[in-house]
Scaffold this motif. Structure first.
Motif, PDB file in Angstrom:
ATOM      1  N   HIS A  77      25.344 -27.757 -17.959  1.00  0.00           N
ATOM      2  CA  HIS A  77      25.164 -26.961 -19.176  1.00  0.00           C
ATOM      3  C   HIS A  77      26.138 -27.402 -20.274  1.00  0.00           C
ATOM      4  CE1 HIS A  77      22.239 -24.350 -17.343  1.00  0.00           C
ATOM      5  NE2 HIS A  77      23.049 -24.121 -16.325  1.00  0.00           N
ATOM      6  N   GLN A  78      27.330 -27.799 -19.888  1.00  0.00           N
ATOM      7  CA  GLN A  78      28.286 -28.312 -20.873  1.00  0.00           C
ATOM      8  C   GLN A  78      27.839 -29.672 -21.406  1.00  0.00           C
ATOM      9  OE1 GLN A  78      31.677 -28.226 -18.271  1.00  0.00           O
ATOM     10  NE2 GLN A  78      32.475 -26.310 -19.133  1.00  0.00           N
ATOM     11  N   ALA A  79      27.403 -30.528 -20.502  1.00  0.00           N
ATOM     12  CA  ALA A  79      26.957 -31.865 -20.909  1.00  0.00           C
ATOM     13  C   ALA A  79      25.705 -31.778 -21.776  1.00  0.00           C
ATOM     14  CB  ALA A  79      26.677 -32.716 -19.674  1.00  0.00           C
ATOM     15  N   ARG A  80      24.827 -30.862 -21.434  1.00  0.00           N
ATOM     16  CA  ARG A  80      23.570 -30.711 -22.173  1.00  0.00           C
ATOM     17  C   ARG A  80      23.826 -30.435 -23.650  1.00  0.00           C
ATOM     18  NH1 ARG A  80      20.329 -26.471 -23.637  1.00  0.00           N
ATOM     19  NH2 ARG A  80      18.085 -26.886 -23.692  1.00  0.00           N
ATOM     20  N   ARG A  81      24.820 -29.618 -23.936  1.00  0.00           N
ATOM     21  CA  ARG A  81      25.134 -29.302 -25.333  1.00  0.00           C
ATOM     22  C   ARG A  81      25.595 -30.543 -26.100  1.00  0.00           C
ATOM     23  NH1 ARG A  81      27.217 -24.355 -23.111  1.00  0.00           N
ATOM     24  NH2 ARG A  81      29.336 -25.203 -23.033  1.00  0.00           N
ATOM     25  N   LEU A  82      26.182 -31.491 -25.384  1.00  0.00           N
ATOM     26  CA  LEU A  82      26.698 -32.693 -26.034  1.00  0.00           C
ATOM     27  C   LEU A  82      25.625 -33.752 -26.275  1.00  0.00           C
ATOM     28  CD1 LEU A  82      30.016 -33.125 -23.986  1.00  0.00           C
ATOM     29  CD2 LEU A  82      29.790 -32.213 -26.305  1.00  0.00           C
ATOM     30  N   ILE A  83      24.561 -33.730 -25.473  1.00  0.00           N
ATOM     31  CA  ILE A  83      23.584 -34.828 -25.543  1.00  0.00           C
ATOM     32  C   ILE A  83      22.201 -34.412 -26.029  1.00  0.00           C
ATOM     33  CG2 ILE A  83      24.762 -36.069 -23.683  1.00  0.00           C
ATOM     34  CD1 ILE A  83      22.540 -35.150 -21.779  1.00  0.00           C
ATOM     35  N   ARG A  84      21.944 -33.115 -26.166  1.00  0.00           N
ATOM     36  CA  ARG A  84      20.566 -32.673 -26.419  1.00  0.00           C
ATOM     37  C   ARG A  84      20.003 -33.111 -27.765  1.00  0.00           C
ATOM     38  NH1 ARG A  84      21.994 -26.213 -26.653  1.00  0.00           N
ATOM     39  NH2 ARG A  84      23.350 -26.259 -28.494  1.00  0.00           N
ATOM     40  N   ASP A  85      20.862 -33.482 -28.715  1.00  0.00           N
ATOM     41  CA  ASP A  85      20.364 -33.926 -30.019  1.00  0.00           C
ATOM     42  C   ASP A  85      20.080 -35.426 -30.057  1.00  0.00           C
ATOM     43  OD1 ASP A  85      20.504 -31.360 -31.055  1.00  0.00           O
ATOM     44  OD2 ASP A  85      22.583 -31.605 -31.727  1.00  0.00           O
ATOM     45  N   ASP A  86      20.429 -36.119 -28.999  1.00  0.00           N
ATOM     46  CA  ASP A  86      20.160 -37.557 -28.941  1.00  0.00           C
ATOM     47  C   ASP A  86      18.703 -37.775 -28.518  1.00  0.00           C
ATOM     48  OD1 ASP A  86      20.042 -40.323 -27.659  1.00  0.00           O
ATOM     49  OD2 ASP A  86      22.107 -40.319 -28.417  1.00  0.00           O
ATOM     50  N   PRO A  87      17.963 -38.667 -29.182  1.00  0.00           N
ATOM     51  CA  PRO A  87      16.550 -38.893 -28.828  1.00  0.00           C
ATOM     52  C   PRO A  87      16.347 -39.280 -27.369  1.00  0.00           C
ATOM     53  CG  PRO A  87      17.104 -40.007 -30.885  1.00  0.00           C
ATOM     54  CD  PRO A  87      18.386 -39.485 -30.334  1.00  0.00           C
ATOM     55  N   ARG A  88      17.341 -39.915 -26.771  1.00  0.00           N
ATOM     56  CA  ARG A  88      17.210 -40.341 -25.379  1.00  0.00           C
ATOM     57  C   ARG A  88      17.157 -39.160 -24.415  1.00  0.00           C
ATOM     58  NH1 ARG A  88      22.147 -44.531 -25.518  1.00  0.00           N
ATOM     59  NH2 ARG A  88      22.919 -42.854 -26.871  1.00  0.00           N
ATOM     60  N   TYR A  89      17.682 -38.032 -24.854  1.00  0.00           N
ATOM     61  CA  TYR A  89      17.660 -36.823 -24.020  1.00  0.00           C
ATOM     62  C   TYR A  89      16.217 -36.386 -23.760  1.00  0.00           C
ATOM     63  CZ  TYR A  89      18.124 -31.819 -22.948  1.00  0.00           C
ATOM     64  OH  TYR A  89      18.017 -30.568 -22.381  1.00  0.00           O
ATOM     65  N   LYS A  90      15.423 -36.300 -24.821  1.00  0.00           N
ATOM     66  CA  LYS A  90      14.029 -35.879 -24.679  1.00  0.00           C
ATOM     67  C   LYS A  90      13.164 -37.005 -24.127  1.00  0.00           C
ATOM     68  CE  LYS A  90      14.121 -32.335 -28.281  1.00  0.00           C
ATOM     69  NZ  LYS A  90      13.564 -31.881 -29.584  1.00  0.00           N
ATOM     70  N   ARG A  91      13.516 -38.225 -24.451  1.00  0.00           N
ATOM     71  CA  ARG A  91      12.714 -39.362 -24.004  1.00  0.00           C
ATOM     72  C   ARG A  91      12.779 -39.533 -22.488  1.00  0.00           C
ATOM     73  NH1 ARG A  91      14.758 -44.382 -26.792  1.00  0.00           N
ATOM     74  NH2 ARG A  91      14.731 -42.943 -28.552  1.00  0.00           N
ATOM     75  N   PHE A  92      13.878 -39.103 -21.896  1.00  0.00           N
ATOM     76  CA  PHE A  92      14.029 -39.281 -20.449  1.00  0.00           C
ATOM     77  C   PHE A  92      12.975 -38.496 -19.682  1.00  0.00           C
ATOM     78  CE2 PHE A  92      15.801 -37.512 -16.472  1.00  0.00           C
ATOM     79  CZ  PHE A  92      15.765 -38.677 -15.730  1.00  0.00           C
ATOM     80  N   SER A  93      12.815 -37.230 -20.022  1.00  0.00           N
ATOM     81  CA  SER A  93      11.844 -36.391 -19.321  1.00  0.00           C
ATOM     82  C   SER A  93      11.622 -35.111 -20.109  1.00  0.00           C
ATOM     83  CB  SER A  93      12.343 -36.054 -17.908  1.00  0.00           C
ATOM     84  OG  SER A  93      11.451 -35.172 -17.252  1.00  0.00           O
ATOM     85  N   SER A  94      10.459 -34.523 -19.905  1.00  0.00           N
ATOM     86  CA  SER A  94      10.181 -33.223 -20.519  1.00  0.00           C
ATOM     87  C   SER A  94      10.612 -32.086 -19.599  1.00  0.00           C
ATOM     88  CB  SER A  94       8.684 -33.095 -20.824  1.00  0.00           C
ATOM     89  OG  SER A  94       7.925 -33.248 -19.631  1.00  0.00           O
ATOM     90  N   SER A  95      11.049 -32.438 -18.406  1.00  0.00           N
ATOM     91  CA  SER A  95      11.448 -31.437 -17.415  1.00  0.00           C
ATOM     92  C   SER A  95      12.962 -31.242 -17.420  1.00  0.00           C
ATOM     93  CB  SER A  95      10.993 -31.873 -16.016  1.00  0.00           C
ATOM     94  OG  SER A  95      11.600 -31.079 -15.021  1.00  0.00           O
ATOM     95  N   GLU A  96      13.375 -30.013 -17.649  1.00  0.00           N
ATOM     96  CA  GLU A  96      14.803 -29.704 -17.632  1.00  0.00           C
ATOM     97  C   GLU A  96      15.387 -29.902 -16.236  1.00  0.00           C
ATOM     98  OE1 GLU A  96      18.363 -28.548 -19.555  1.00  0.00           O
ATOM     99  OE2 GLU A  96      16.399 -29.192 -20.270  1.00  0.00           O
ATOM    100  N   LYS A  97      14.602 -29.593 -15.216  1.00  0.00           N
ATOM    101  CA  LYS A  97      15.080 -29.768 -13.841  1.00  0.00           C
ATOM    102  C   LYS A  97      15.325 -31.238 -13.526  1.00  0.00           C
ATOM    103  CE  LYS A  97      13.136 -25.596 -11.740  1.00  0.00           C
ATOM    104  NZ  LYS A  97      12.209 -25.056 -10.699  1.00  0.00           N
ATOM    105  N   LYS A  98      14.445 -32.114 -14.015  1.00  0.00           N
ATOM    106  CA  LYS A  98      14.630 -33.547 -13.780  1.00  0.00           C
ATOM    107  C   LYS A  98      15.883 -34.051 -14.487  1.00  0.00           C
ATOM    108  CE  LYS A  98       9.908 -35.094 -12.867  1.00  0.00           C
ATOM    109  NZ  LYS A  98       8.796 -35.974 -13.316  1.00  0.00           N
ATOM    110  N   ARG A  99      16.104 -33.565 -15.701  1.00  0.00           N
ATOM    111  CA  ARG A  99      17.313 -33.969 -16.431  1.00  0.00           C
ATOM    112  C   ARG A  99      18.565 -33.543 -15.664  1.00  0.00           C
ATOM    113  NH1 ARG A  99      14.849 -31.324 -21.301  1.00  0.00           N
ATOM    114  NH2 ARG A  99      13.621 -32.882 -22.401  1.00  0.00           N
TER     115      ARG A  99
END
Length: 217
Positions: free
Chosen positions: A99-121
């Motif tokens: 949850h801490q890391a997510r706040r740091l990376i969620r605005d990077d396009p690679r975050y969404k490009r990796f997967s649409s599943s939060e569980k997979k991320r």
């Protein structure tokens, strides 16, 4: 003559099959670019492409197998991209939570490009973090290996003397392989103590001539 013709037919069929496989791989490269794709989902879109007809030499199972290989490649590249994102992001230490890391990376396009599943991320983040921890442990042990002043006697002195602990810590603290464990001091201390005890258990190194009996005078 008949056998020659049969052989030519086999070669021609094999060539058609290879061409069909190459065509199907090209079709997948153009049409399937997300690692979350499923064979059932993409078949309809693939059939609408004119190249689908050119792949008739392939069986349904062969097409599915080529799709699986294509997806494995996409997943591998996607993981590499996601890991690079985590590696490059400032503020991600060895003790960070998803949850801490997510706040740091969620605005990077690679975050969404990796997967649409939060569980997979989250699952991939945990795998990456465990790998990073393993590498950090190995690197810390390599640092200890490089410390020539550590002997089989250092462990006992380390546990008995505050001065020895302070001196060893001061020497190690000059290296990033020690400093990276700042968020996990207890784990770092355990690695160091285990290493020192291993050295103590091994005992003193053999004398220089002990392994070279032929050179003794």
């Amino acid at each position: 003559m008949a056998s020659i013709l049969r052989e030519r037919d086999k070669e021609r069929d094999a060539h058609k099959h290879t061409e069909a496989a190459d065509m199907f791989r090209a079709l997948l490269s153009d049409m399937v670019r997300h690692p979350d794709a499923t064979w059932r989902e993409v078949k309809k879109a693939l059939r609408r492409d004119t190249r689908w007809q050119a792949c008739e030499a392939l069986s349904r199972d062969e097409k599915a197998a080529i799709f699986d290989d294509h997806l494995k490649t996409l997943i591998g590249k996607s993981k590499e991209m996601f890991h690079r994102l985590l590696d490059e992001t400032d503020g991600i230490g060895l003790d960070i939570t998803w949850h801490q890391a997510r706040r740091l990376i969620r605005d990077d396009p690679r975050y969404k490009r990796f997967s649409s599943s939060e569980k997979k991320r989250e699952r991939e983040f945990n795998a990456w973090l465990e790998g990073r921890l393993d590498r950090a442990r190995q690197e810390l042990r390599r640092l200890l290996d490089e410390c020539k002043f550590i002997t089989h006697e250092t462990g006992r002195r380390y546990e008995e003397s505050e001065t020895v602990r302070r001196d060893l810590t001061s020497a190690l603290a000059k290296d990033r392989r020690y400093l990276v464990f700042e968020p996990l001091p207890a784990q770092r201390d355990r690695i160091i103590l285990d290493y020192l005890r291993e050295c103590e258990a091994k005992g003193p190194p053999p004398p220089p001539t002990a392994s070279e009996p032929g050179k003794r005078k």
